[in-house]
Design an enzyme around this catalytic site. Structure first.
Site, mmCIF file in Angstrom:
data_model
loop_
_atom_site.group_PDB
_atom_site.id
_atom_site.type_symbol
_atom_site.label_atom_id
_atom_site.label_comp_id
_atom_site.label_asym_id
_atom_site.label_seq_id
_atom_site.Cartn_x
_atom_site.Cartn_y
_atom_site.Cartn_z
ATOM 1 N NE ARG A 214 49.628 -0.292 -7.711
ATOM 2 C CZ ARG A 214 50.610 -0.581 -8.559
ATOM 3 N NH1 ARG A 214 50.334 -1.126 -9.715
ATOM 4 N NH2 ARG A 214 51.847 -0.308 -8.256
ATOM 5 C CE LYS B 65 32.852 0.346 7.968
ATOM 6 N NZ LYS B 65 32.435 0.618 9.358
ATOM 7 C CD GLU C 201 31.863 4.200 9.621
ATOM 8 O OE1 GLU C 201 31.918 3.028 9.216
ATOM 9 O OE2 GLU C 201 32.260 4.569 10.713
ATOM 10 N NE ARG D 258 29.532 0.755 6.168
ATOM 11 C CZ ARG D 258 30.067 -0.030 5.264
ATOM 12 N NH1 ARG D 258 30.219 0.394 4.028
ATOM 13 N NH2 ARG D 258 30.436 -1.253 5.560
ATOM 14 C CG HIS E 14 30.153 -2.460 16.479
ATOM 15 N ND1 HIS E 14 28.795 -2.649 16.550
ATOM 16 C CD2 HIS E 14 30.614 -3.420 15.628
ATOM 17 C CE1 HIS E 14 28.445 -3.665 15.773
ATOM 18 N NE2 HIS E 14 29.540 -4.153 15.209
ATOM 19 C CG HIS F 215 32.516 -8.754 16.346
ATOM 20 N ND1 HIS F 215 33.246 -7.611 16.587
ATOM 21 C CD2 HIS F 215 31.440 -8.362 15.606
ATOM 22 C CE1 HIS F 215 32.647 -6.582 16.005
ATOM 23 N NE2 HIS F 215 31.555 -7.010 15.400
#
Ligand code: NAD
Ligand code: GLY
Length: 368
Positions: free
Chosen positions: A127, A149, A245, A249, A256, A273
């Protein structure tokens, strides 16, 4: 700038941390962990891939041991097509084998793929165990390693599975860029250009005034460090004010939304990417011209800079219906509406969610 470490704070209420650039670099990771308050004696699972572990793995392990940690190295396959739940399961298996405890640490040594997967494995093991990011690509240094992220791809789209899990420390050693393939370096430059467009016109001009952007060896070390510092500071500032976000953000997703469409529909591995983000920035720039929210002159400046960095600027051949469908599947869709981060000047963006299908199709046909 000199060899002293440059320290950028990520000012979060619960778990603040530093992005450290330069200094002793990877050789100093053990000492930096101690400075970050990470107790010695703990078990540390270092996750990397062969390209990175070969030149830098031993350096990190030695430094960790010298500072009293108990490291184990796990080498996984990396590459966008390996950014899967199966790879995360391998990290979990290694965590189990190494008997990691709640107080243990995972370290990601590599690019954004290793960083995102290790971060996600750390977020979900027991966890949540601590993670430290040691980014070794330009893209990971200026973007992926900072901000918490983490995640993996789903066949339906990029990064659809993930969690926020902030690192305890991000340590950037610019010298690792010397072994990075040139194409990867250029791809990272897309995210640097992004920071210029979304909020740092001085950075944008600095890049415009730099004759060679394609390789780290062609950049003055001080200039490279300046680019790293400005970009990491831009990211840290946004994350500090909007960790999850909820608002601001979202501007980091500039380029993207279209970029993810290119990555998803062309297949992971066709475009890197950063290359897809470059195409996405040109696309949204054109949409902004159509919407008259920024000038043709600014759109041309952006496109020229992207081209100078050796990045692609034209839309690939894609089925228009598939493009619209993929846009609808984007994580940022709210109430069925796609949210685009749209430029209004060099250094300024706004969020827009009232773009019509016709405008999207018009924009794509103009840049194809
Ligand atoms: P990557 O992780 O795939 O690394 C690129 C390649 O470079 C790999 O083959 C790797 O082995 C090699 N490599 C890395 N460092 C090297 C070095 N110093 N020397 C030699 N080879 C080296 O690519 P990337 O561009 O770093 O990351 C892309 C990923 O980052 C994408 O999955 C993207 O979704 C993710 N990302 C995440 C965030 C975030 O906020 N978490 C932000 C941006 C991008
Ligand atoms: N790369 C986008 C973000 O970190 O929010």
């Amino acid at each position: 700038m000199n060899n002293d470490a440059f320290r950028i704070p990520v000012k979060l209420n619960l778990n603040p941390y530093e992005v450290v650039i330069g200094g002793s670099g990877l050789k100093g990771i053990g000492k930096e962990l101690r400075l970050a308050g990470i107790k010695k004696g703990i078990k540390v699972l270092v996750v990397s891939n062969a390209d990175v572990a070969e030149p830098y793995g031993d350096l990190c392990l030695e430094s960790l041991r010298e500072s009293g940690y108990q490291p184990t190295l796990l080498i996984i396959e990396a590459g966008e097509d390996q950014k899967t739940q199966a790879s995360v399961a391998l990290i979990h298996d290694a965590a189990y084998a190494a008997k990691l405890e709640r107080g243990s640490l995972m370290i990601a040594l590599g690019g954004g793929v290793v960083g995102d997967m290790t971060g996600f494995a750390a977020a979900t093991w027991l966890r949540g165990v601590a993670v430290v990011q040691l980014p070794t690509t330009l893209l990971a240094m200026v973007d992926a390693a900072i901000g918490g992220k983490t995640g993996v791809n789903h066949p339906g789209g990029k990064n659809l599975i993930g969690a926020f899990h902030q690192p305890k420390l991000v340590l950037i050693d610019p010298s690792t860029l010397n072994t990075l393939p040139e194409r990867e370096f250029k791809a990272g430059m897309a995210e640097v250009i992004k920071y210029g467009v979304i909020g740092d016109p001085e950075l944008f001009e600095l890049l415009e005034n730099t004759s060679e952007l394609n390789k780290p060896s062609e950049l003055e070390p001080d200039l490279l460090k300046k680019i790293l510092v400005r970009s990491a500071a831009a990211k840290s500032k946004v994350v500090s004010s909007d960790e999850r976000e909820g608002g601001l953000r979202a501007i980091l997703n500039y380029g993207h939304t279209f970029g993810h469409v290119v990555e998803t529909l062309c297949g992971y591995g066709t475009w890197l990417h950063g290359e897809a983000v470059a195409i996405g920035m040109v696309a949204i720039g054109e949409l902004a011209v159509i919407r008259q929210s920024w000038s043709r002159d600014d759109a041309n400046r952006q496109k020229s800079l992207i081209a100078k960095a050796g990045l692609p600027t034209t839309w690939p051949e894609l089925n228009p219906e598939a493009v619209l469908k993929t846009l609808q599947g984007d994580k940022k869709v709210r109430d069925g509406k796609v949210r685009f981060v749209m430029p209004t000047g060099i250094g300024k963006v706004e969020i827009n969610n009232d773009i019509s299908k016709a405008e999207i199709q018009n924009c794509i046909s103009r840049i194809s």
